[in-house]
Design a protein around this motif. Structure first.
Motif, PDB file in Angstrom:
ATOM      1  N   LEU A 178      13.073  11.479  -1.844  1.00  0.00           N
ATOM      2  CA  LEU A 178      12.275  12.120  -0.809  1.00  0.00           C
ATOM      3  C   LEU A 178      11.838  11.074   0.203  1.00  0.00           C
ATOM      4  CD1 LEU A 178       9.955  14.433  -2.944  1.00  0.00           C
ATOM      5  CD2 LEU A 178      12.268  14.858  -2.109  1.00  0.00           C
ATOM      6  N   SER A 179      11.726  11.509   1.442  1.00  0.00           N
ATOM      7  CA  SER A 179      11.245  10.634   2.500  1.00  0.00           C
ATOM      8  C   SER A 179      10.105  11.328   3.237  1.00  0.00           C
ATOM      9  CB  SER A 179      12.361  10.325   3.503  1.00  0.00           C
ATOM     10  OG  SER A 179      13.462   9.723   2.867  1.00  0.00           O
ATOM     11  N   CYS A 180       9.249  10.522   3.821  1.00  0.00           N
ATOM     12  CA  CYS A 180       8.141  11.069   4.595  1.00  0.00           C
ATOM     13  C   CYS A 180       7.961  10.200   5.827  1.00  0.00           C
ATOM     14  CB  CYS A 180       6.866  11.106   3.772  1.00  0.00           C
ATOM     15  SG  CYS A 180       5.436  11.733   4.685  1.00  0.00           S
ATOM     16  N   ALA A 181       8.211  10.780   6.972  1.00  0.00           N
ATOM     17  CA  ALA A 181       8.037  10.077   8.240  1.00  0.00           C
ATOM     18  C   ALA A 181       6.609  10.242   8.719  1.00  0.00           C
ATOM     19  CB  ALA A 181       9.013  10.632   9.278  1.00  0.00           C
ATOM     20  N   VAL A 182       6.032   9.138   9.124  1.00  0.00           N
ATOM     21  CA  VAL A 182       4.631   9.118   9.524  1.00  0.00           C
ATOM     22  C   VAL A 182       4.527   8.777  10.998  1.00  0.00           C
ATOM     23  CG1 VAL A 182       2.373   8.126   9.041  1.00  0.00           C
ATOM     24  CG2 VAL A 182       4.084   8.277   7.225  1.00  0.00           C
ATOM     25  N   SER A 183       3.687   9.488  11.700  1.00  0.00           N
ATOM     26  CA  SER A 183       3.413   9.159  13.093  1.00  0.00           C
ATOM     27  C   SER A 183       1.911   9.242  13.324  1.00  0.00           C
ATOM     28  CB  SER A 183       4.139  10.121  14.025  1.00  0.00           C
ATOM     29  OG  SER A 183       3.722  11.454  13.810  1.00  0.00           O
ATOM     30  N   GLY A 184       1.431   8.530  14.327  1.00  0.00           N
ATOM     31  CA  GLY A 184       0.014   8.549  14.598  1.00  0.00           C
ATOM     32  C   GLY A 184      -0.596   7.169  14.530  1.00  0.00           C
ATOM     33  N   ARG A 185      -1.876   7.090  14.670  1.00  0.00           N
ATOM     34  CA  ARG A 185      -2.568   5.825  14.864  1.00  0.00           C
ATOM     35  C   ARG A 185      -2.589   4.934  13.645  1.00  0.00           C
ATOM     36  NH1 ARG A 185      -8.267   6.581  17.550  1.00  0.00           N
ATOM     37  NH2 ARG A 185      -8.079   4.327  17.456  1.00  0.00           N
ATOM     38  N   THR A 186      -2.572   5.493  12.450  1.00  0.00           N
ATOM     39  CA  THR A 186      -2.731   4.676  11.250  1.00  0.00           C
ATOM     40  C   THR A 186      -1.449   4.586  10.455  1.00  0.00           C
ATOM     41  OG1 THR A 186      -3.504   6.572   9.977  1.00  0.00           O
ATOM     42  CG2 THR A 186      -5.168   5.260  11.111  1.00  0.00           C
ATOM     43  N   ARG A 187      -0.314   4.579  11.120  1.00  0.00           N
ATOM     44  CA  ARG A 187       0.962   4.658  10.430  1.00  0.00           C
ATOM     45  C   ARG A 187       1.105   3.599   9.353  1.00  0.00           C
ATOM     46  NH1 ARG A 187       4.512   4.501  15.715  1.00  0.00           N
ATOM     47  NH2 ARG A 187       2.864   2.991  16.112  1.00  0.00           N
ATOM     48  N   SER A 188       0.941   2.337   9.723  1.00  0.00           N
ATOM     49  CA  SER A 188       1.113   1.285   8.731  1.00  0.00           C
ATOM     50  C   SER A 188      -0.209   0.865   8.130  1.00  0.00           C
ATOM     51  CB  SER A 188       1.806   0.078   9.369  1.00  0.00           C
ATOM     52  OG  SER A 188       1.011  -0.436  10.410  1.00  0.00           O
ATOM     53  N   GLY A 189      -1.305   1.465   8.590  1.00  0.00           N
ATOM     54  CA  GLY A 189      -2.615   1.095   8.090  1.00  0.00           C
ATOM     55  C   GLY A 189      -3.166   2.045   7.073  1.00  0.00           C
ATOM     56  N   SER A 190      -2.309   2.812   6.432  1.00  0.00           N
ATOM     57  CA  SER A 190      -2.753   3.821   5.492  1.00  0.00           C
ATOM     58  C   SER A 190      -2.120   3.620   4.129  1.00  0.00           C
ATOM     59  CB  SER A 190      -2.369   5.212   5.992  1.00  0.00           C
ATOM     60  OG  SER A 190      -2.918   5.500   7.249  1.00  0.00           O
ATOM     61  N   SER A 191      -2.851   3.980   3.101  1.00  0.00           N
ATOM     62  CA  SER A 191      -2.237   4.179   1.805  1.00  0.00           C
ATOM     63  C   SER A 191      -1.449   5.489   1.903  1.00  0.00           C
ATOM     64  CB  SER A 191      -3.291   4.296   0.708  1.00  0.00           C
ATOM     65  OG  SER A 191      -3.934   3.063   0.507  1.00  0.00           O
ATOM     66  N   MET A 192      -0.301   5.508   1.259  1.00  0.00           N
ATOM     67  CA  MET A 192       0.569   6.686   1.323  1.00  0.00           C
ATOM     68  C   MET A 192       0.866   7.144  -0.091  1.00  0.00           C
ATOM     69  SD  MET A 192       1.196   7.101   4.551  1.00  0.00           S
ATOM     70  CE  MET A 192       2.508   8.296   4.322  1.00  0.00           C
ATOM     71  N   GLY A 193       1.034   8.434  -0.243  1.00  0.00           N
ATOM     72  CA  GLY A 193       1.315   8.916  -1.580  1.00  0.00           C
ATOM     73  C   GLY A 193       2.003  10.263  -1.591  1.00  0.00           C
ATOM     74  N   TRP A 194       2.283  10.697  -2.809  1.00  0.00           N
ATOM     75  CA  TRP A 194       2.935  11.978  -3.023  1.00  0.00           C
ATOM     76  C   TRP A 194       2.138  12.788  -4.035  1.00  0.00           C
ATOM     77  CZ3 TRP A 194       7.199  13.469  -0.274  1.00  0.00           C
ATOM     78  CH2 TRP A 194       7.877  12.476   0.432  1.00  0.00           C
ATOM     79  N   PHE A 195       2.090  14.069  -3.776  1.00  0.00           N
ATOM     80  CA  PHE A 195       1.528  15.049  -4.694  1.00  0.00           C
ATOM     81  C   PHE A 195       2.569  16.144  -4.885  1.00  0.00           C
ATOM     82  CE2 PHE A 195      -3.078  14.005  -4.913  1.00  0.00           C
ATOM     83  CZ  PHE A 195      -3.104  12.967  -3.993  1.00  0.00           C
ATOM     84  N   ARG A 196       2.355  16.973  -5.879  1.00  0.00           N
ATOM     85  CA  ARG A 196       3.260  18.095  -6.075  1.00  0.00           C
ATOM     86  C   ARG A 196       2.499  19.302  -6.595  1.00  0.00           C
ATOM     87  NH1 ARG A 196       6.925  15.803 -11.133  1.00  0.00           N
ATOM     88  NH2 ARG A 196       5.333  15.967 -12.785  1.00  0.00           N
TER      89      ARG A 196
END
Length: 122
Positions: A19-37
């Motif tokens: 799975l991939s998730c493309a991020v856009s916006g002000r905190t793109r690289s400044g965020s913790s990222m995760g997955w839920f289901r």
């Protein structure tokens, strides 16, 4: 922050999917990222998280050793490599982000993307 997950589909038990998730916006690289289901008839549950720098990851026990979360900040994308999938992995998978860290049982992340369906056949 906007998130768009993709890469879901139908896979046989024991197989792999990314799975991939493309991020856009002000905190793109400044965020913790995760997955839920969220499986049919069940509550949404935590799957995995990765810190802003990518040096710390945390997984739900149910996926530990089978799933790997990673991120490419240059591409503003977070990934979930799913190996040795099981029928119980069938769910809608959501990517999420927050400026702070989150994990199973913590306050939910602030930003969410639309889900992508993963179906594992036995």
């Amino acid at each position: 922050v906007q998130l768009q997950a993709y890469g879901g589909g139908l896979v046989q038990a024991g197989g792999s999917l990314r799975l991939s998730c493309a991020v856009s916006g002000r905190t793109r690289s400044g965020s913790s990222m995760g997955w839920f289901r969220q499986a049919p008839g069940k509550e949404r549950s935590f799957v995995a998280v990765i810190t802003k720098s990518g040096d710390v990851t945390y997984y739900a026990d149910s996926v530990k050793g089978r799933f790997t979360i990673s991120r490419d900040n240059a591409k503003n994308t977070v990934y979930l490599q799913m190996n040795k999938v099981k029928p119980e992995d069938t769910a809608v998978y959501y990517c999420a982000a927050d400026t702070g860290f989150f994990y199973s049982g913590s306050a939910p992340p602030k930003y969410w993307g639309r889900g992508t369906q993963v179906t594992v056949s036995s």
